[in-house]
Write a protein that holds these residues in place. Structure first.
Motif, short mmCIF file in Angstrom:
data_model
loop_
_atom_site.label_atom_id
_atom_site.label_comp_id
_atom_site.label_asym_id
_atom_site.label_seq_id
_atom_site.Cartn_x
_atom_site.Cartn_y
_atom_site.Cartn_z
N ASN A 275 5.47 6.08 -7.80
CA ASN A 275 4.90 4.68 -8.04
C ASN A 275 3.42 4.93 -8.18
O ASN A 275 2.75 4.04 -8.95
N ASN A 276 2.80 6.19 -7.57
CA ASN A 276 1.52 6.07 -7.73
C ASN A 276 0.83 6.41 -9.11
O ASN A 276 -0.34 6.39 -9.58
N ASN B 22 0.88 -1.35 -0.02
CA ASN B 22 -0.02 -0.06 0.06
C ASN B 22 0.64 1.29 -0.13
O ASN B 22 0.25 2.28 -0.62
N ALA C 297 0.57 2.89 -10.46
CA ALA C 297 -0.55 2.42 -10.28
C ALA C 297 -1.76 2.98 -10.89
O ALA C 297 -2.67 2.27 -11.05
N MET C 298 -2.08 4.27 -10.99
CA MET C 298 -3.00 4.67 -11.68
C MET C 298 -3.21 4.47 -13.05
O MET C 298 -4.32 3.98 -13.53
N THR D 34 -4.50 -0.62 -6.60
CA THR D 34 -5.33 -0.01 -5.86
C THR D 34 -4.68 -0.47 -4.29
O THR D 34 -4.16 -1.59 -4.23
N SER E 143 3.72 1.40 -1.49
CA SER E 143 4.25 1.63 -2.94
C SER E 143 3.22 2.18 -3.85
O SER E 143 3.47 3.03 -4.82
N VAL E 144 1.92 1.83 -3.41
CA VAL E 144 0.79 2.24 -4.42
C VAL E 144 0.63 3.75 -4.33
O VAL E 144 0.33 4.53 -5.23
N ARG E 145 1.05 4.37 -2.80
CA ARG E 145 0.38 5.57 -2.72
C ARG E 145 1.60 6.69 -2.73
O ARG E 145 1.17 7.86 -2.55
N THR E 146 2.64 6.24 -3.03
CA THR E 146 3.79 7.13 -2.92
C THR E 146 4.38 7.28 -4.29
O THR E 146 4.20 6.71 -5.34
N PHE E 147 4.77 8.81 -4.68
CA PHE E 147 5.54 9.16 -5.82
C PHE E 147 6.77 8.62 -5.98
O PHE E 147 7.38 8.58 -5.24
#
Length: 222
Positions: A166-167, A158, A170-171, A176, A160-164
């Motif tokens: 990488n986000n 999570n 992810a998008m 998610t 990794s998904v939410r940090t720049f």
């Protein structure tokens, strides 16, 4: 105009480098780690569910009139079995919450059953019951370890998904955050239910307190 093979290979290498640098490979590694950790969680929960029928049958042999508690355990196990714990469940917060609630219900029912068992010395002395007790204790400990590993795996994924940056990847690819075991169950995660019957129950405060009749009379003048 068709691209030459060397040019195409160069583009593929550049694309692979971009994906790697933006977290794509990290998502793949994290997803596999979550799947592995989740499989172990399910394995240990299934081990516990498999112990329930023999445990209930053994207790029933000595405490058949404890119908309410025995029924609660049986029903809690049925609710656990009714949930299809597919790999997709870890991507569905609502389904994950229902799974978590069902498992917590079984944990609670088993705890009540073991507390009731304290009132039956012959049951506690039964070899089959003591073996089941040891197996349940070991399984609860393994559940705690498996859940903690899953929590760490999901936490890393999570983040990794939410940090720049990488986000952005992810998008682009639809990754998610995944649901995790909730905070309200933190105590259950860190502490396995008590299943040790070796120690006698402590004396009640009323029994331990001295009575007025047993106290010496005060000396005259006091």
């Amino acid at each position: 105009m068709r691209l030459r093979i060397p040019t195409l290979l160069t583009l593929l290498v550049l694309l692979a480098g971009l994906l790697s640098g933006c977290g794509y490979n990290t998502f793949q590694t994290g997803d596999e780690a979550i799947k592995s950790a989740w499989s172990e969680v399910l394995n240990q929960y299934q081990r516990r569910a498999d112990l329930v029928p023999n445990l209930v049958a053994t207790v029933q042999g000595y405490a058949s009139h404890e119908k309410d508690v025995l029924t609660q355990v049986t029903q809690a196990r049925a609710r656990v079995g009714a949930i299809q714990a597919t790999p997709e469940l870890v991507n569905n917060p609502e389904a994950f919450a229902k799974f978590q609630q069902a498992q917590a219900g079984l944990t609670s029912a088993l705890s009540r059953l073991l507390v009731v068992s304290e009132n039956y010395p012959q049951l506690k002395a039964d070899a089959a019951f003591r073996d089941l007790q040891a197996q349940l204790e070991g399984t609860e400990n393994r559940i705690t370890v498996a859940r903690n590993r899953y929590i760490k795996a999901v936490e890393g994924y999570n983040v990794s998904v939410r940090t720049f940056p990488n986000n952005l990847t992810a998008m682009l690819f639809g990754y998610t955050v995944k649901p995790n075991f909730s905070v309200e169950n933190e105590k259950a995660i860190s502490t396995a239910p008590k299943v040790d019957f070796a120690r006698p129950a402590p004396a009640s405060p009323a029994a331990a307190a001295p009575t007025d009749a047993g106290r010496p009379s005060p000396a005259p003048g006091y």
